[in-house]
Design a protein around this motif. Structure first.
Motif, PDB file in Angstrom:
ATOM      1  N   THR A 219       0.851  -1.184   0.000  1.00 49.59           N
ATOM      2  CA  THR A 219       0.000   0.000   0.000  1.00 49.59           C
ATOM      3  C   THR A 219       0.890   1.238   0.000  1.00 49.59           C
ATOM      4  O   THR A 219       2.078   1.177   0.358  1.00 49.59           O
ATOM      5  CB  THR A 219      -0.897   0.038   1.246  1.00 49.59           C
ATOM      6  OG1 THR A 219      -0.070   0.167   2.403  1.00 49.59           O
ATOM      7  CG2 THR A 219      -1.764  -1.204   1.344  1.00 49.59           C
ATOM      8  N   LEU A 220       0.329   2.366  -0.387  1.00 52.61           N
ATOM      9  CA  LEU A 220       1.093   3.609  -0.366  1.00 52.61           C
ATOM     10  C   LEU A 220       1.513   3.970   1.050  1.00 52.61           C
ATOM     11  O   LEU A 220       2.608   4.524   1.260  1.00 52.61           O
ATOM     12  CB  LEU A 220       0.282   4.734  -0.998  1.00 52.61           C
ATOM     13  CG  LEU A 220       0.041   4.605  -2.493  1.00 52.61           C
ATOM     14  CD1 LEU A 220      -0.830   5.751  -3.000  1.00 52.61           C
ATOM     15  CD2 LEU A 220       1.351   4.576  -3.251  1.00 52.61           C
ATOM     16  N   GLU A 221       0.682   3.650   2.025  1.00 53.76           N
ATOM     17  CA  GLU A 221       1.036   3.938   3.416  1.00 53.76           C
ATOM     18  C   GLU A 221       2.249   3.129   3.862  1.00 53.76           C
ATOM     19  O   GLU A 221       3.110   3.642   4.569  1.00 53.76           O
ATOM     20  CB  GLU A 221      -0.143   3.654   4.333  1.00 53.76           C
ATOM     21  CG  GLU A 221      -1.239   4.685   4.246  1.00 53.76           C
ATOM     22  CD  GLU A 221      -2.364   4.395   5.226  1.00 53.76           C
ATOM     23  OE1 GLU A 221      -2.130   3.711   6.239  1.00 53.76           O
ATOM     24  OE2 GLU A 221      -3.480   4.848   4.953  1.00 53.76           O
ATOM     25  N   SER A 222       2.334   1.876   3.437  1.00 48.53           N
ATOM     26  CA  SER A 222       3.479   1.062   3.830  1.00 48.53           C
ATOM     27  C   SER A 222       4.751   1.527   3.133  1.00 48.53           C
ATOM     28  O   SER A 222       5.825   1.527   3.736  1.00 48.53           O
ATOM     29  CB  SER A 222       3.222  -0.415   3.570  1.00 48.53           C
ATOM     30  OG  SER A 222       3.034  -0.674   2.202  1.00 48.53           O
ATOM     31  N   VAL A 223       4.652   1.948   1.892  1.00 47.64           N
ATOM     32  CA  VAL A 223       5.816   2.487   1.181  1.00 47.64           C
ATOM     33  C   VAL A 223       6.272   3.782   1.852  1.00 47.64           C
ATOM     34  O   VAL A 223       7.461   4.002   2.068  1.00 47.64           O
ATOM     35  CB  VAL A 223       5.493   2.724  -0.313  1.00 47.64           C
ATOM     36  CG1 VAL A 223       6.626   3.468  -1.005  1.00 47.64           C
ATOM     37  CG2 VAL A 223       5.218   1.406  -1.008  1.00 47.64           C
ATOM     38  N   ASN A 224       5.320   4.632   2.222  1.00 45.90           N
ATOM     39  CA  ASN A 224       5.662   5.879   2.900  1.00 45.90           C
ATOM     40  C   ASN A 224       6.318   5.599   4.255  1.00 45.90           C
ATOM     41  O   ASN A 224       7.305   6.245   4.614  1.00 45.90           O
ATOM     42  CB  ASN A 224       4.412   6.744   3.096  1.00 45.90           C
ATOM     43  CG  ASN A 224       4.726   8.058   3.758  1.00 45.90           C
ATOM     44  OD1 ASN A 224       5.539   8.828   3.265  1.00 45.90           O
ATOM     45  ND2 ASN A 224       4.090   8.321   4.878  1.00 45.90           N
ATOM     46  N   GLY A 225       5.792   4.639   4.976  1.00 47.90           N
ATOM     47  CA  GLY A 225       6.381   4.284   6.273  1.00 47.90           C
ATOM     48  C   GLY A 225       7.802   3.772   6.123  1.00 47.90           C
ATOM     49  O   GLY A 225       8.693   4.146   6.896  1.00 47.90           O
ATOM     50  N   LEU A 226       8.027   2.928   5.135  1.00 47.78           N
ATOM     51  CA  LEU A 226       9.367   2.405   4.874  1.00 47.78           C
ATOM     52  C   LEU A 226      10.329   3.529   4.493  1.00 47.78           C
ATOM     53  O   LEU A 226      11.444   3.605   5.002  1.00 47.78           O
ATOM     54  CB  LEU A 226       9.323   1.351   3.771  1.00 47.78           C
ATOM     55  CG  LEU A 226      10.661   0.758   3.344  1.00 47.78           C
ATOM     56  CD1 LEU A 226      11.317   0.031   4.503  1.00 47.78           C
ATOM     57  CD2 LEU A 226      10.478  -0.166   2.165  1.00 47.78           C
ATOM     58  N   ALA A 227       9.887   4.422   3.620  1.00 46.64           N
ATOM     59  CA  ALA A 227      10.738   5.545   3.202  1.00 46.64           C
ATOM     60  C   ALA A 227      11.077   6.438   4.389  1.00 46.64           C
ATOM     61  O   ALA A 227      12.212   6.912   4.512  1.00 46.64           O
ATOM     62  CB  ALA A 227      10.036   6.352   2.116  1.00 46.64           C
ATOM     63  N   THR A 228      10.128   6.653   5.277  1.00 45.28           N
ATOM     64  CA  THR A 228      10.374   7.487   6.458  1.00 45.28           C
ATOM     65  C   THR A 228      11.415   6.851   7.368  1.00 45.28           C
ATOM     66  O   THR A 228      12.322   7.528   7.856  1.00 45.28           O
ATOM     67  CB  THR A 228       9.050   7.714   7.217  1.00 45.28           C
ATOM     68  OG1 THR A 228       8.128   8.356   6.342  1.00 45.28           O
ATOM     69  CG2 THR A 228       9.259   8.582   8.433  1.00 45.28           C
ATOM     70  N   VAL A 229      11.320   5.545   7.579  1.00 47.17           N
ATOM     71  CA  VAL A 229      12.272   4.840   8.440  1.00 47.17           C
ATOM     72  C   VAL A 229      13.672   4.856   7.821  1.00 47.17           C
ATOM     73  O   VAL A 229      14.662   5.118   8.507  1.00 47.17           O
ATOM     74  CB  VAL A 229      11.797   3.393   8.697  1.00 47.17           C
ATOM     75  CG1 VAL A 229      12.877   2.565   9.358  1.00 47.17           C
ATOM     76  CG2 VAL A 229      10.534   3.400   9.529  1.00 47.17           C
ATOM     77  N   VAL A 230      13.758   4.589   6.528  1.00 45.06           N
ATOM     78  CA  VAL A 230      15.061   4.580   5.849  1.00 45.06           C
ATOM     79  C   VAL A 230      15.681   5.976   5.882  1.00 45.06           C
ATOM     80  O   VAL A 230      16.871   6.135   6.169  1.00 45.06           O
ATOM     81  CB  VAL A 230      14.930   4.059   4.402  1.00 45.06           C
ATOM     82  CG1 VAL A 230      16.211   4.277   3.622  1.00 45.06           C
ATOM     83  CG2 VAL A 230      14.552   2.587   4.412  1.00 45.06           C
ATOM     84  N   LEU A 231      14.887   7.000   5.610  1.00 42.39           N
ATOM     85  CA  LEU A 231      15.403   8.369   5.621  1.00 42.39           C
ATOM     86  C   LEU A 231      15.884   8.765   7.013  1.00 42.39           C
ATOM     87  O   LEU A 231      16.926   9.408   7.157  1.00 42.39           O
ATOM     88  CB  LEU A 231      14.333   9.347   5.129  1.00 42.39           C
ATOM     89  CG  LEU A 231      14.757  10.801   4.984  1.00 42.39           C
ATOM     90  CD1 LEU A 231      15.925  10.922   4.002  1.00 42.39           C
ATOM     91  CD2 LEU A 231      13.591  11.647   4.521  1.00 42.39           C
ATOM     92  N   ALA A 232      15.170   8.354   8.049  1.00 46.27           N
ATOM     93  CA  ALA A 232      15.591   8.657   9.419  1.00 46.27           C
ATOM     94  C   ALA A 232      16.928   7.996   9.726  1.00 46.27           C
ATOM     95  O   ALA A 232      17.808   8.604  10.347  1.00 46.27           O
ATOM     96  CB  ALA A 232      14.526   8.197  10.408  1.00 46.27           C
TER      97      ALA A 232
END
Length: 47
Positions: free
Chosen positions: A4-17
């Motif tokens: 889902t777009l929410e899971s992709v966004n969550g993954l991107a947020t964690v990786v960026l952090a």
């Protein structure tokens, strides 16, 4: 398995952090090294 777009966004947020933490850590120990540019992932914006 579709993501889902929410899971992709969550993954991107964690990786960026994680990347920002590494950049900030490096900036603290290397003179002249810039830290994290503090870019945040906003759903719907192009990468």
């Amino acid at each position: 398995m579709a993501l889902t777009l929410e899971s992709v966004n969550g993954l991107a947020t964690v990786v960026l952090a994680c990347v920002c933490d590494a950049l900030d850590s490096t900036a603290a120990s290397v003179t002249g090294q810039p830290g994290c540019p503090c870019r945040y992932v906003v759903p719907g914006t192009p990468a």
